[in-house]
Design a protein around this motif. Structure first.
Motif, PDB file in Angstrom:
ATOM      1  N   ASP A 198       9.256   1.461   4.555  1.00  0.00           N
ATOM      2  CA  ASP A 198       8.301   0.503   5.110  1.00  0.00           C
ATOM      3  C   ASP A 198       6.899   0.738   4.572  1.00  0.00           C
ATOM      4  O   ASP A 198       6.106  -0.193   4.427  1.00  0.00           O
ATOM      5  CB  ASP A 198       8.298   0.584   6.640  1.00  0.00           C
ATOM      6  CG  ASP A 198       7.846   1.938   7.129  1.00  0.00           C
ATOM      7  OD1 ASP A 198       6.652   2.127   7.396  1.00  0.00           O
ATOM      8  OD2 ASP A 198       8.701   2.841   7.224  1.00  0.00           O
ATOM      9  N   VAL A 199       6.549   2.010   4.237  1.00  0.00           N
ATOM     10  CA  VAL A 199       5.222   2.294   3.691  1.00  0.00           C
ATOM     11  C   VAL A 199       5.033   1.569   2.361  1.00  0.00           C
ATOM     12  O   VAL A 199       3.946   1.074   2.059  1.00  0.00           O
ATOM     13  CB  VAL A 199       5.015   3.813   3.515  1.00  0.00           C
ATOM     14  CG1 VAL A 199       3.669   4.102   2.880  1.00  0.00           C
ATOM     15  CG2 VAL A 199       5.097   4.512   4.864  1.00  0.00           C
ATOM     16  N   GLU A 201       6.406  -1.325   1.509  1.00  0.00           N
ATOM     17  CA  GLU A 201       6.187  -2.743   1.792  1.00  0.00           C
ATOM     18  C   GLU A 201       4.789  -2.991   2.344  1.00  0.00           C
ATOM     19  O   GLU A 201       4.135  -3.978   1.991  1.00  0.00           O
ATOM     20  CB  GLU A 201       7.248  -3.239   2.777  1.00  0.00           C
ATOM     21  CG  GLU A 201       8.687  -3.047   2.314  1.00  0.00           C
ATOM     22  CD  GLU A 201       8.947  -3.643   0.945  1.00  0.00           C
ATOM     23  OE1 GLU A 201       8.414  -4.736   0.663  1.00  0.00           O
ATOM     24  OE2 GLU A 201       9.652  -3.007   0.146  1.00  0.00           O
ATOM     25  N   THR A 202       4.314  -2.103   3.220  1.00  0.00           N
ATOM     26  CA  THR A 202       2.973  -2.254   3.782  1.00  0.00           C
ATOM     27  C   THR A 202       1.910  -2.127   2.697  1.00  0.00           C
ATOM     28  O   THR A 202       0.929  -2.892   2.665  1.00  0.00           O
ATOM     29  CB  THR A 202       2.728  -1.199   4.870  1.00  0.00           C
ATOM     30  OG1 THR A 202       3.707  -1.355   5.903  1.00  0.00           O
ATOM     31  CG2 THR A 202       1.341  -1.348   5.475  1.00  0.00           C
ATOM     32  N   THR A 203       2.080  -1.163   1.802  1.00  0.00           N
ATOM     33  CA  THR A 203       1.121  -0.969   0.715  1.00  0.00           C
ATOM     34  C   THR A 203       1.101  -2.177  -0.212  1.00  0.00           C
ATOM     35  O   THR A 203       0.024  -2.682  -0.584  1.00  0.00           O
ATOM     36  CB  THR A 203       1.467   0.299  -0.083  1.00  0.00           C
ATOM     37  OG1 THR A 203       1.505   1.420   0.806  1.00  0.00           O
ATOM     38  CG2 THR A 203       0.436   0.554  -1.170  1.00  0.00           C
ATOM     39  N   ALA A 205       1.954  -5.253   0.476  1.00  0.00           N
ATOM     40  CA  ALA A 205       1.379  -6.406   1.171  1.00  0.00           C
ATOM     41  C   ALA A 205      -0.142  -6.312   1.213  1.00  0.00           C
ATOM     42  O   ALA A 205      -0.848  -7.317   1.033  1.00  0.00           O
ATOM     43  CB  ALA A 205       1.950  -6.499   2.586  1.00  0.00           C
ATOM     44  N   ALA A 206      -0.679  -5.114   1.453  1.00  0.00           N
ATOM     45  CA  ALA A 206      -2.130  -4.945   1.502  1.00  0.00           C
ATOM     46  C   ALA A 206      -2.761  -5.198   0.134  1.00  0.00           C
ATOM     47  O   ALA A 206      -3.823  -5.841   0.036  1.00  0.00           O
ATOM     48  CB  ALA A 206      -2.473  -3.547   1.999  1.00  0.00           C
ATOM     49  N   LEU A 259      -5.463   0.791   7.422  1.00  0.00           N
ATOM     50  CA  LEU A 259      -4.086   0.467   7.072  1.00  0.00           C
ATOM     51  C   LEU A 259      -3.200   1.279   8.012  1.00  0.00           C
ATOM     52  O   LEU A 259      -3.394   2.484   8.167  1.00  0.00           O
ATOM     53  CB  LEU A 259      -3.815   0.850   5.613  1.00  0.00           C
ATOM     54  CG  LEU A 259      -2.595   0.232   4.924  1.00  0.00           C
ATOM     55  CD1 LEU A 259      -2.709  -1.280   4.889  1.00  0.00           C
ATOM     56  CD2 LEU A 259      -2.462   0.770   3.504  1.00  0.00           C
ATOM     57  N   ARG A 261       0.639   1.247  10.767  1.00  0.00           N
ATOM     58  CA  ARG A 261       1.956   0.721  11.093  1.00  0.00           C
ATOM     59  C   ARG A 261       2.239   0.975  12.562  1.00  0.00           C
ATOM     60  O   ARG A 261       1.648   1.859  13.184  1.00  0.00           O
ATOM     61  CB  ARG A 261       3.026   1.380  10.231  1.00  0.00           C
ATOM     62  CG  ARG A 261       3.172   2.892  10.436  1.00  0.00           C
ATOM     63  CD  ARG A 261       4.213   3.471   9.505  1.00  0.00           C
ATOM     64  NE  ARG A 261       4.523   4.875   9.822  1.00  0.00           N
ATOM     65  CZ  ARG A 261       5.523   5.540   9.274  1.00  0.00           C
ATOM     66  NH1 ARG A 261       6.308   4.950   8.392  1.00  0.00           N
ATOM     67  NH2 ARG A 261       5.761   6.805   9.603  1.00  0.00           N
TER      68      ARG A 261
END
Length: 316
Positions: A198-199, A201-203, A205-206, A259, A261
């Motif tokens: 998930d990290v 995907e979050t990175t 997306a940011a 940033l 989660r």
């Protein structure tokens, strides 16, 4: 229709061979075949194509297989529910969590639960949130800590948000600024996790929200490999705050809005929690509330308001 007949049917479907299925089921092959034929007569349809080269499911068999698995799982849940009636002296909790939480928060919760219920069998599965969500949907886990949002499932599990965790930038040498910006990642070769984290995907997306695609010095690693690559000077990486706190690497928080989660507790929507799993949920919540009260939550996290179990929202 008998449970044993369904069990034999699933065994043949998995083994694709009557004799092998009989061996795995510890029954004679003629007895197993007889039970399958009785099931086919009751259903009015053949369930298998039988040939010398092997056994395959018919269309009727394909339709029955997921239902049979579910019926057998429900029967197993019923047996376990009855077995757990004596003060949780017996039972089973199948619990999943991402690698970063298995190395930080989870061991303390397992220890607290074991102290209260030493007779309950604890089974831990480590994996990415999407994999854990699939395991919940398949009935292979009772509970899981996941990162929201998870996979867009057709029948998503219910989630209770628990913690907000900051993500930070770790590097081999300290950054010149006290706070990092997403745009600092532009044109820097990042050490990136494998797909499914998930990290990652979050990175991504940011970075995309900031108008650029990140470049990679190396990608595809698990947690330990990513940290090792950062130590070797291959590049920086975005990691959870709990991981950074124990990684012995220079870490830099991101400038507001930051940033982060959300860590949530998830469970399947179709079946109620067993007593053992519900007690595990209670132990987890009690541990987090006490840690919050004593200011001993993992670094970079904060406790979120926890709704009642009935107020859990679907994931995704």
């Amino acid at each position: 229709m008998q449970l044993q007949q369904l069990a034999y049917f699933v065994a043949v479907a998995d083994a694709r061979h009557f004799t092998r299925a009989a061996e795995l089921s510890h029954v004679s092959q003629p007895s197993l075949s007889q039970q399958i034929r009785a099931l086919e007569r009751e259903l009015g349809a053949e369930l298998f194509h039988r040939s010398r080269s092997g056994t395959t499911l018919t269309d009727a068999g394909e339709a029955l297989l997921p239902l049979a698995r579910r019926i057998l799982a429900d029967a197993d849940s019923a047996r376990r529910a009855v077995a757990e009636t004596v003060q949780l002296r017996r039972g089973r909790v199948r619990f999943g969590a991402p690698p970063s939480l298995c190395a930080s928060l989870v061991p303390q919760v397992l220890r607290a639960y074991r102290a209260r219920h030493p007779g309950v069998d604890l089974r831990l599965t480590e994996g990415g949130s999407r994999d854990l969500v699939r395991d919940l949907e398949a009935g292979e886990l009772d509970l899981a800590l996941v990162i929201t949002p998870g996979s867009a499932a057709a029948d998503p599990p219910a989630v209770t948000p628990l913690l907000h965790e900051d993500l930070v930038l770790v590097s081999a040498a300290p950054l010149p600024r006290r706070r990092a910006r997403i745009t600092d990642l532009r044109d820097r070769g990042l050490v990136m996790f494998r797909e499914g984290y998930d990290v990652r995907e979050t990175t991504l997306a940011a970075c995309r929200a900031a108008g650029f695609e990140p470049s990679y010095a190396v990608e595809g690693g698990e947690m330990d490999a990513v940290l090792a690559a950062v130590r070797a000077g291959l590049g920086p990486a975005v990691v959870p705050g709990m991981v950074a706190a124990s990684a012995a690497l220079p870490s830099t928080p991101f400038a507001p809005p930051g940033l982060g989660r959300t860590i949530a507790l998830a469970h399947g929507r179709d079946l109620p929690l067993t007593r053992a799993a519900d007690a595990f949920r209670g132990t987890l919540l009690a541990y987090l509330r006490e840690a919050d009260r004593t200011d001993s939550l993992p670094p970079g996290t904060r406790l979120l308001p926890t709704p009642d179990p009935g107020g859990a929202a679907p994931i995704g």
